[in-house]
Scaffold this motif. Structure first.
Motif, PDB file in Angstrom:
ATOM      1  N   PHE A  58     -42.504 -15.764 -40.989  1.00 44.84           N
ATOM      2  CA  PHE A  58     -41.240 -15.977 -41.448  1.00 44.84           C
ATOM      3  C   PHE A  58     -40.567 -17.221 -40.798  1.00 44.84           C
ATOM      4  O   PHE A  58     -39.884 -18.120 -41.342  1.00 44.84           O
ATOM      5  CB  PHE A  58     -39.939 -14.701 -40.435  1.00 44.84           C
ATOM      6  CG  PHE A  58     -38.734 -14.543 -41.455  1.00 44.84           C
ATOM      7  CD1 PHE A  58     -37.949 -14.034 -42.444  1.00 44.84           C
ATOM      8  CD2 PHE A  58     -37.602 -15.466 -40.786  1.00 44.84           C
ATOM      9  CE1 PHE A  58     -37.111 -14.328 -43.338  1.00 44.84           C
ATOM     10  CE2 PHE A  58     -36.050 -16.064 -41.377  1.00 44.84           C
ATOM     11  CZ  PHE A  58     -36.282 -15.134 -42.836  1.00 44.84           C
ATOM     12  N   VAL A 105     -44.284 -17.658 -52.957  1.00 44.78           N
ATOM     13  CA  VAL A 105     -43.247 -17.422 -51.711  1.00 44.78           C
ATOM     14  C   VAL A 105     -43.026 -18.895 -51.069  1.00 44.78           C
ATOM     15  O   VAL A 105     -42.152 -19.416 -50.701  1.00 44.78           O
ATOM     16  CB  VAL A 105     -43.767 -16.640 -50.189  1.00 44.78           C
ATOM     17  CG1 VAL A 105     -42.768 -16.728 -49.674  1.00 44.78           C
ATOM     18  CG2 VAL A 105     -43.427 -14.558 -51.254  1.00 44.78           C
ATOM     19  N   ASN A 154     -49.466 -14.942 -46.635  1.00 47.36           N
ATOM     20  CA  ASN A 154     -48.131 -14.088 -46.353  1.00 47.36           C
ATOM     21  C   ASN A 154     -47.987 -14.621 -45.375  1.00 47.36           C
ATOM     22  O   ASN A 154     -47.867 -13.525 -43.173  1.00 47.36           O
ATOM     23  CB  ASN A 154     -48.813 -12.069 -45.882  1.00 47.36           C
ATOM     24  CG  ASN A 154     -47.352 -11.501 -45.584  1.00 47.36           C
ATOM     25  OD1 ASN A 154     -46.647 -11.527 -45.493  1.00 47.36           O
ATOM     26  ND2 ASN A 154     -47.284 -10.466 -44.974  1.00 47.36           N
ATOM     27  N   LYS A 211     -39.251 -14.149 -49.478  1.00 48.80           N
ATOM     28  CA  LYS A 211     -39.911 -13.221 -48.883  1.00 48.80           C
ATOM     29  C   LYS A 211     -39.314 -11.601 -50.153  1.00 48.80           C
ATOM     30  O   LYS A 211     -40.235 -10.816 -50.236  1.00 48.80           O
ATOM     31  CB  LYS A 211     -39.959 -12.933 -47.263  1.00 48.80           C
ATOM     32  CG  LYS A 211     -40.011 -13.941 -47.040  1.00 48.80           C
ATOM     33  CD  LYS A 211     -41.806 -13.751 -46.112  1.00 48.80           C
ATOM     34  CE  LYS A 211     -41.644 -12.695 -45.453  1.00 48.80           C
ATOM     35  NZ  LYS A 211     -43.057 -12.589 -45.040  1.00 48.80           N
TER      36      LYS A 211
END
Length: 615
Positions: free
Chosen positions: A606, A266, A603, A258
């Protein structure tokens, strides 16, 4: 009951304090030894296993292993003999490790330091002595203690070694009821827990077997259940600590991706480095489990009475000048640094070979809608084919079988019950009977009245709209199906717009003999060994869990493409992109297309990324 629980908790704390004091003296040497030895021994055993299986395949006149010929190859006397040889190597490596760790614990008990080379010397000498003293039984002693000592390595080993995974699945499925192998496994582990109490006595002393069993009984007398409870608590604690470390490492990988990587890379970075985390934790967890277990067993041993025992010769001081030099402090430091440097170079080289930056392969990856589009419409129906077209899939993957009157229809199962509700085999019904069945209502009421289509109908609709991956099913009642399928393809001028696949390799041979221009693919649940002799297959359609980057590279070097099936999870799709496959079969073609283009979940949260790292 409460007093007993408090007493047991107190005993566990005592054992933990003793274990820590015992390990603390030579902790650095134990960590370095386990780091070096675990990587070396795992590579040694895995490479020997690969070489043994490849040798067996060559001697049996084939270059590959699939689910279809698995039993024939694995149950062949030559293969069984080679497997036994690999087990001998593996158990000797385990015995070596036990003696090396025992040597460090014994040195700590005597308040002495021990170097890594001396641990290795003790491991080799002790293992050789153990085998010489018990030439016909040492193998069974190691086999009996294996479930206990390798308890924390078993899951990761099974997960990473696909051949072992398939073998255990075959064994599991051979039982008439699922609970039988489960109960047998539990009993095996329980026996191994009890048997392992004899290991330090056998390793540290040279006594007759009856004396060993007597000493163990005397040591555990009147407290067997309590000690087993403490032992289990030890194992649970090791398991929890290992998983906490796993979570920490996975979190670190996600944080790194990240903070450092671009949004388009990512997910790929997390998946690739997440694999390294799993491999690392497999070694750490296994080492932690074995060292912890041996430490606990050694604590039991040192609490016993050694009166009348004859010490093992492994405790003697080195005799020869060469050995004394090898064990010297300067040499020990140099050798330790050299071993760590060598393995660091190896790990860096291995990591550089992975592609953590991939967002798509260097060439175009085509997308196949599984069974037409089984997530959005009833599988193998015209509605599914229409969805495949609307989703802009490159291929619609379909399955074909033959009715009793020789018609070729779309159907995956040999029995019609799952998709239509009729409990009957497809080869027992005519097409007129099959056409009366409802293949849609079980999927969703809005598809009520959906029929099972003929192959000709699907080809007529698909022509000019979408390519077809026609998988020809073998059920033992359709010997001439390939000839009929090829004729339908030729009559409809569809050769250039389809591929023909099958799990039956003879079907591919038949298709190539009739029309060499038809592109064929061998569908495999697993693949092991070489692919060089599979001339009837233009590409390989393999279950994604068995596809690795090296497999794809090998296939490409032979001029063959690789198709991966069946992927519905974004992380798995990205993994196949990283491997460089040529085609992905999925129930969700729209998601695959986004993954290939790097336009989905650019995106992710987490928690989602942590799931990719730890899956």
């Amino acid at each position: 009951m409460r007093k007993k629980a408090v007493k047991n908790a107190g005993m566990i704390r005592i054992y933990l304090n003793m274990a820590w004091k015992l390990l603390q003296k030579n902790l650095l040497s134990i960590v370095i030894f386990e780091t070096v030895y675990r990587l070396f021994s795992s590579q040694l055993v895995s490479r020997l296993a690969n070489a043994a299986i490849n040798f067996s395949l060559k001697q049996l006149g084939t270059s590959y292993m699939t689910s279809e010929n698995f039993n024939k190859i694995m149950l062949h006397p030559l293969t069984l003999l080679l497997i036994f040889g690999i087990l001998l190597v593996f158990f000797f490596c385990m015995l070596f490790e036990i003696y090396a760790v025992m040597a460090a614990l014994e040195a700590s008990w005597k308040r002495k330091r021990i170097s890594v080379p001396v641990m290795m010397l003790a491991g080799g000498r002790g293992a050789a002595q153990f085998v010489r003293a018990r030439p016909w039984t040492w193998f069974f002693y190691m086999a009996a203690s294996f479930p206990y000592l390798w308890l924390h390595s078993s899951y990761s080993a099974i997960r990473s070694m696909k051949l072992l995974q398939v073998s255990l699945t075959k064994i599991f499925n051979a039982f008439p009821a699922y609970w039988i192998p489960v109960v047998l496994t539990i009993l095996l582990v329980a026996f191994s827990f009890v048997f392992s109490y004899t290991i330090p006595f056998r390793c540290m002393m040279t006594e007759k077997e009856k004396n060993t069993h007597l000493r163990v009984r005397q040591t555990l007398e009147k407290r067997v259940l309590r000690e087993l409870g403490i032992n289990v608590s030890f194992q649970v604690m090791i398991f929890l600590i290992t998983w906490v470390l796993y979570l920490i490492f996975g979190t670190a990988v996600v944080a790194y991706a990240k903070l450092v990587k671009t949004p388009s890379t990512v997910v790929s970075t997390v998946i690739v480095y997440g694999d390294w985390v799993k491999s690392t934790m497999s070694l750490i967890g296994g080492a932690f489990g074995l060292v912890g277990s041996i430490t606990y067993l050694y604590l039991i041993f040192i609490r016993s009475s050694r009166k009348g025992y004859q010490k093992s010769r492994t405790t003697k001081k080195p005799s020869s000048k060469l050995v004394r030099t090898f064990c010297g402090p300067v040499t020990a430091v140099v050798l330790t640094i050299a071993m760590l440097a060598g393995e660091t170079v190896y790990l860096v080289y291995a990591m550089r070979a992975t592609r953590a930056e991939a967002t798509a392969s260097s060439q175009y990856i085509s997308v196949s809608a599984h069974r037409g589009g089984a997530r959005k419409a009833p599988e193998n129906t015209m509605s599914a084919i229409k969805y495949a077209v609307d989703s802009m899939s490159d291929y619609a993957e379909i399955d074909v079988q033959e009715t009793s009157d020789g018609e070729i229809v779309l159907m995956h199962d040999t029995n019609l019950k799952r998709t239509t509700g009729l409990n009957a085999s497809i080869w027992t019904l005519t097409y007129d009977e099959i056409s009366q069945l409802d293949a849609g209502v079980r999927f969703n009421k809005k598809f009520r009245g959906e029929q099972i289509p003929k192959l000709e109908e699907v080809i007529a609709y698909a022509k000019g709209k979408i390519n077809l991956n026609i998988e020809v099913k073998y059920n033992g009642h359709n010997q001439n199906i390939v000839k009929k399928v090829v004729k339908i393809i030729e009559d409809n001028d569809f050769v250039d717009q389809c591929v023909l696949t099958s799990m039956n390799y003879n079907f591919l041979r038949q298709a190539k003999k009739i029309n060499p221009d038809i592109k064929t693919g061998y569908t495999m649940k697993m693949s092991y060994g070489g692919l060089e002799d599979m001339d009837a297959a233009d590409f390989f359609s393999v279950k994604y869990t068995y596809i690795t980057e090296s497999f794809v590279e090998h296939a490409h070097s032979l001029g063959k493409e690789v198709c991966a099936w069946t992927l519905n999870y974004q992380g798995d799709m990205q993994r196949m992109v990283n491997c460089g496959v040529d085609n992905i079969i999925t129930d969700d073609p729209e998601l695959v297309r986004k993954v290939i283009l790097g336009t989905t979940d650019r995106n992710p949260g987490f928690v989602s990324l942590l799931g990719y790292a730890l899956k």
